[in-house]
Scaffold this motif. Structure first.
Motif, PDB file in Angstrom:
ATOM      1  N   ASN A   1     -28.530 -16.400 -34.871  1.00  0.00           N
ATOM      2  CA  ASN A   1     -28.227 -14.990 -34.618  1.00  0.00           C
ATOM      3  C   ASN A   1     -27.502 -14.896 -33.274  1.00  0.00           C
ATOM      4  N   HIS A   2     -26.270 -14.386 -33.295  1.00  0.00           N
ATOM      5  CA  HIS A   2     -25.453 -14.342 -32.081  1.00  0.00           C
ATOM      6  C   HIS A   2     -25.394 -12.946 -31.459  1.00  0.00           C
ATOM      7  N   ALA A   3     -26.436 -12.142 -31.694  1.00  0.00           N
ATOM      8  CA  ALA A   3     -26.470 -10.795 -31.125  1.00  0.00           C
ATOM      9  C   ALA A   3     -26.390 -10.836 -29.601  1.00  0.00           C
ATOM     10  N   ALA A   4     -27.057 -11.797 -28.972  1.00  0.00           N
ATOM     11  CA  ALA A   4     -27.040 -11.892 -27.512  1.00  0.00           C
ATOM     12  C   ALA A   4     -25.663 -12.301 -27.003  1.00  0.00           C
ATOM     13  N   VAL A   5     -24.970 -13.147 -27.761  1.00  0.00           N
ATOM     14  CA  VAL A   5     -23.633 -13.596 -27.354  1.00  0.00           C
ATOM     15  C   VAL A   5     -22.659 -12.421 -27.373  1.00  0.00           C
ATOM     16  N   ILE A   6     -22.670 -11.643 -28.447  1.00  0.00           N
ATOM     17  CA  ILE A   6     -21.743 -10.517 -28.540  1.00  0.00           C
ATOM     18  C   ILE A   6     -22.098  -9.440 -27.523  1.00  0.00           C
ATOM     19  N   THR A   7     -23.385  -9.280 -27.214  1.00  0.00           N
ATOM     20  CA  THR A   7     -23.792  -8.314 -26.181  1.00  0.00           C
ATOM     21  C   THR A   7     -23.276  -8.745 -24.819  1.00  0.00           C
ATOM     22  N   LEU A   8     -23.384 -10.027 -24.513  1.00  0.00           N
ATOM     23  CA  LEU A   8     -22.863 -10.530 -23.244  1.00  0.00           C
ATOM     24  C   LEU A   8     -21.357 -10.318 -23.161  1.00  0.00           C
ATOM     25  N   CYS A   9     -20.632 -10.595 -24.241  1.00  0.00           N
ATOM     26  CA  CYS A   9     -19.191 -10.360 -24.262  1.00  0.00           C
ATOM     27  C   CYS A   9     -18.871  -8.889 -24.015  1.00  0.00           C
ATOM     28  N   HIS A  10     -19.627  -8.013 -24.643  1.00  0.00           N
ATOM     29  CA  HIS A  10     -19.420  -6.571 -24.481  1.00  0.00           C
ATOM     30  C   HIS A  10     -19.642  -6.139 -23.033  1.00  0.00           C
ATOM     31  N   VAL A  11     -20.743  -6.599 -22.444  1.00  0.00           N
ATOM     32  CA  VAL A  11     -21.047  -6.233 -21.055  1.00  0.00           C
ATOM     33  C   VAL A  11     -19.977  -6.772 -20.118  1.00  0.00           C
ATOM     34  N   LEU A  12     -19.575  -8.035 -20.322  1.00  0.00           N
ATOM     35  CA  LEU A  12     -18.565  -8.633 -19.449  1.00  0.00           C
ATOM     36  C   LEU A  12     -17.232  -7.902 -19.565  1.00  0.00           C
ATOM     37  N   ALA A  13     -16.803  -7.601 -20.781  1.00  0.00           N
ATOM     38  CA  ALA A  13     -15.533  -6.892 -20.962  1.00  0.00           C
ATOM     39  C   ALA A  13     -15.579  -5.511 -20.307  1.00  0.00           C
ATOM     40  N   THR A  14     -16.704  -4.837 -20.431  1.00  0.00           N
ATOM     41  CA  THR A  14     -16.847  -3.519 -19.812  1.00  0.00           C
ATOM     42  C   THR A  14     -16.745  -3.613 -18.295  1.00  0.00           C
ATOM     43  N   ARG A  15     -17.358  -4.628 -17.695  1.00  0.00           N
ATOM     44  CA  ARG A  15     -17.302  -4.801 -16.238  1.00  0.00           C
ATOM     45  C   ARG A  15     -15.903  -5.225 -15.795  1.00  0.00           C
ATOM     46  N   VAL A  16     -15.188  -5.984 -16.625  1.00  0.00           N
ATOM     47  CA  VAL A  16     -13.811  -6.338 -16.298  1.00  0.00           C
ATOM     48  C   VAL A  16     -12.948  -5.083 -16.243  1.00  0.00           C
ATOM     49  N   ILE A  17     -13.107  -4.189 -17.203  1.00  0.00           N
ATOM     50  CA  ILE A  17     -12.343  -2.934 -17.207  1.00  0.00           C
ATOM     51  C   ILE A  17     -12.672  -2.113 -15.960  1.00  0.00           C
ATOM     52  N   ALA A  18     -13.959  -2.080 -15.579  1.00  0.00           N
ATOM     53  CA  ALA A  18     -14.353  -1.344 -14.374  1.00  0.00           C
ATOM     54  C   ALA A  18     -13.737  -1.968 -13.124  1.00  0.00           C
ATOM     55  N   GLN A  19     -13.759  -3.315 -13.044  1.00  0.00           N
ATOM     56  CA  GLN A  19     -13.221  -4.001 -11.869  1.00  0.00           C
ATOM     57  C   GLN A  19     -11.694  -3.922 -11.813  1.00  0.00           C
ATOM     58  N   ALA A  20     -11.052  -3.729 -12.951  1.00  0.00           N
ATOM     59  CA  ALA A  20      -9.591  -3.643 -12.974  1.00  0.00           C
ATOM     60  C   ALA A  20      -9.081  -2.390 -12.290  1.00  0.00           C
ATOM     61  N   GLY A  21      -9.938  -1.385 -12.147  1.00  0.00           N
ATOM     62  CA  GLY A  21      -9.612  -0.197 -11.376  1.00  0.00           C
ATOM     63  C   GLY A  21      -8.407   0.568 -11.869  1.00  0.00           C
ATOM     64  N   ALA A  22      -7.613   1.085 -10.891  1.00  0.00           N
ATOM     65  CA  ALA A  22      -6.476   1.935 -11.227  1.00  0.00           C
ATOM     66  C   ALA A  22      -5.432   1.170 -12.039  1.00  0.00           C
TER      67      ALA A  22
END
Length: 281
Positions: free
Chosen positions: A241-262
């Protein structure tokens, strides 16, 4: 008695089928249907299930190249741990009822156990490195490739300098040769990986790039990764079950968008404007 070759357990059994006596063949048919069960039973229990004698079990494991029943059990156990789906199938699962709660509960448990060992500081440090990198390489083979593609697709909305490898028709070597110390690599090592992944990742680390390794029980302890994220992938059934893997990907991508800023928001706005003009989505 030394093992005659290092073939997979089920391959050994199939190769031996023409030479087996009827009682041994009955035992072989049982273990071919559910090879993983060999790791769970004693020789006596297996003999009872197949309606054969203990002596038949002993002859059988020797004919397929093992020194003892315990040696065969250890080989099967290793295949289960490595993630071979056939070795994780158990009798009776197809007829089980009310199985959904078990899968949901296990997925929740996997996610909770995974994120107990991951800090926000680690994720944000990786996100900052991704945003500031010359190029981001997302490396995944077999099932790991799907997660590399997913993570790349999500982050590509905010940062354009992303490559998912290996790309169609290309080799890992061609991509690794282009990596520099200004790059960031996110590599997936999920069971079952290709056999040469450890060697490939050694070259990746040698490039000087910052490397995040997302894995389950498939660890590579001798490599100096910048970050390690271990995901739990337990499941009631034969598939991990890769639910934790996809959750980690989701969290990381969300933080990348936040860090990318303007800059990230500007790119996302430009993408949406083109979508509108093309009536594309």
């Amino acid at each position: 008695m030394p093992e005659k070759h290092s073939a997979l357990f089920t391959t050994r059994v199939r190769e031996a089928l023409p030479t087996l006596h009827p009682s041994e063949r009955r035992l072989a048919e049982l273990v071919l249907n559910f090879p993983g069960e060999l790791a769970s039973y004693s020789a006596t229990e297996l003999a009872r299930l197949a309606n054969v004698s203990n002596a038949t079990v002993t002859r059988f494991v020797r004919k397929i190249g093992y020194a003892s029943f315990e040696a065969a059990r250890q080989d099967v156990r290793a295949n289960k741990q490595a993630g071979a789906s056939l070795f994780r199938v158990s009798p009776g699962r197809a007829d089980s009822k009310n199985y959904i709660p078990a899968y949901v509960t296990q997925a929740q448990t996997d996610i909770e156990q995974t994120f107990r060992l991951i800090t926000e500081a680690e994720i944000d440090a990786l996100a900052r490195k991704i945003v500031g990198a010359r190029r981001v390489w997302l490396l995944g083979t077999r099932r790991g490739h799907a997660f590399a593609q997913y993570l790349g697709w999500q982050m590509f909305q905010a940062i354009p300098n992303i490559s998912v490898i290996p790309a169609s028709g290309e080799t890992l070597g061609e991509a690794i040769a282009a990596m520099t110390a200004q790059d960031c690599v996110v590599a997936f090592g999920l069971r079952r990986t290709v056999s040469k992944l450890p060697q490939a990742l050694a070259h990746v680390v040698g490039s000087g790039a910052s490397v995040a390794y997302i894995h389950d029980a498939n660890t590579l302890p001798d490599l100096a990764f910048t970050w390690r994220f271990q995901c739990e992938t337990a499941s009631p059934g034969p598939l991990f079950n890769h639910a934790a893997v996809i959750t980690l990907c989701h969290v990381l991508a969300t933080r990348v968008i936040a860090q990318a800023g303007a800059g990230g928001r500007k790119r996302m706005g430009a993408i949406e404007a083109i979508h509108d003009s093309l009536d594309e989505v």
